[in-house]
Design an enzyme around this catalytic site. Structure first.
Site, PDB file in Angstrom:
ATOM      1  N   ARG A 114      11.406 -11.366   6.195  1.00 31.31           N
ATOM      2  CA  ARG A 114      12.077 -10.081   6.369  1.00 31.31           C
ATOM      3  C   ARG A 114      13.098 -10.135   7.496  1.00 31.31           C
ATOM      4  NH1 ARG A 114       7.041  -5.901   5.706  1.00 31.31           N
ATOM      5  NH2 ARG A 114       6.289  -7.091   7.489  1.00 31.31           N
ATOM      6  N   ARG A 148      12.555  -9.537  13.482  1.00 31.56           N
ATOM      7  CA  ARG A 148      11.728  -8.778  14.422  1.00 31.56           C
ATOM      8  C   ARG A 148      10.517  -9.594  14.879  1.00 31.56           C
ATOM      9  NH1 ARG A 148      10.726  -3.361  11.061  1.00 31.56           N
ATOM     10  NH2 ARG A 148       9.863  -4.974   9.687  1.00 31.56           N
ATOM     11  N   LYS A 161       0.820  -1.219   0.000  1.00 34.47           N
ATOM     12  CA  LYS A 161       0.000   0.000   0.000  1.00 34.47           C
ATOM     13  C   LYS A 161       0.851   1.265   0.000  1.00 34.47           C
ATOM     14  CE  LYS A 161      -2.495   0.452   3.687  1.00 34.47           C
ATOM     15  NZ  LYS A 161      -1.862   1.603   4.388  1.00 34.47           N
ATOM     16  N   ARG A 210     -10.587   2.685   9.178  1.00 35.58           N
ATOM     17  CA  ARG A 210     -10.083   1.347   9.463  1.00 35.58           C
ATOM     18  C   ARG A 210     -11.168   0.439  10.024  1.00 35.58           C
ATOM     19  NH1 ARG A 210      -4.798  -0.100  10.046  1.00 35.58           N
ATOM     20  NH2 ARG A 210      -4.201   2.085  10.145  1.00 35.58           N
ATOM     21  N   ARG A 218      -2.634 -10.083  12.882  1.00 36.38           N
ATOM     22  CA  ARG A 218      -2.918  -8.786  12.264  1.00 36.38           C
ATOM     23  C   ARG A 218      -3.801  -8.949  11.034  1.00 36.38           C
ATOM     24  NH1 ARG A 218       2.648  -7.897  12.976  1.00 36.38           N
ATOM     25  NH2 ARG A 218       3.011  -7.839  10.720  1.00 36.38           N
TER      26      ARG A 218
END
Length: 271
Positions: free
Chosen positions: A145, A173, A32, A109, A184
């Site tokens: 990642r 992370r 996005k 949201r 999420r």
């Protein structure tokens, strides 16, 4: 025969609305941010991110910022109505400017925010863009990642492999762990349906986010109006508000150049 002074209404025109309001939504790691940059550059819209607006109000210690900080200091989520008020305040600040419109990044949201924005505040949202990416692809993007703590650069073990000399110091992370990513994603899916249900008056576009960024933007470009649609694209990126003065041509120097100097409080400004 009808008189030329008839009061019949004029025919409808195809001119765009005074202000274009576009919402863009997408799950984490859907790309996005990349598309927001391109939309802002191509259409000259003002990019509104709730996170940026929230931090700005807290930094400036506005009434809304102080109210939001009270929740943040307690480790609580800022309520929907307060987030909506923050966004509306930003839109209000730019109401008298020459902005072409707004790109609402990840807002509304929730269903509550969408109702407050459209039904209560009556903000006219013309376009809603949703970037769709399967959960499995998003999980793969996230878990691969790795962060280089020395440079801040983020690599991906598969799509953007790090050089051998930095592999040993890379960090995985906690936010990039599969369990947290899926949590999420579940939250996003449960919220976006409520948002869509409250934005039925807006044109909605669902874009395949698994495509290359250029191809994704091409779909968005067509949706927003590549040739005389809701809002024509700029011929080029908008010029900065302030530009440096043009240099004086050496071939035609001015007749006189005068400099004035003086210590503080010498009256230089008056002269």
């Amino acid at each position: 025969m009808t008189s030329s002074s008839s009061s019949s209404p004029p025919p409808p025109t195809s001119s765009p609305p005074t202000t274009l309001v576009v919402c863009i939504s997408g799950p984490p790691a859907a790309g996005k941010g990349t598309q927001c940059e391109r939309i802002v550059s191509r259409y000259g819209l003002e990019h509104l991110s709730t996170g940026d607006i929230l931090r700005d109000h807290v930094k400036r210690e506005t009434a809304l910022g102080k109210k939001a900080k009270g929740y943040m200091d307690q480790g609580l989520l800022v309520p929907d109505d307060l987030i909506t008020d923050l966004v509306l305040s930003k839109i209000g600040e730019g109401a008298a400017s020459s902005t072409r419109g707004y790109l609402l990044d990840g807002f509304p949201r929730s269903a509550a925010q969408a109702r407050q924005l459209v039904s209560e505040a009556r903000v006219p949202i013309q376009k809603f863009i949703c970037i769709d990416v399967p959960d499995g692809v998003l999980v793969e993007r996230g878990v691969g990642r790795r962060l280089d703590p020395e440079t801040g650069k983020i690599y991906h073990l598969k799509f953007d492999p790090p050089p051998e000399h930095v592999r040993g110091r890379l960090v995985h992370r906690s936010d990039d762990q599969e369990e947290k990513i899926r949590t999420r994603l579940g939250q996003y899916h449960s919220q976006v349906e409520g948002v869509l249900g409250n934005l039925k008056s807006a044109d909605q576009c669902f874009v395949d986010g698994t495509k290359k960024p250029d191809d994704v933007f091409e779909e968005i470009f067509v949706f927003l109006g590549a040739s005389g649609g809701v809002w024509p694209a700029l011929e080029s990126a908008p010029a900065p508000i302030e530009t440096a003065p043009a240099p004086i041509s050496v071939s035609s120097p001015p007749e006189k150049v005068v400099c004035i100097a003086g210590p503080p409080a010498a009256g230089k400004g008056t002269q």
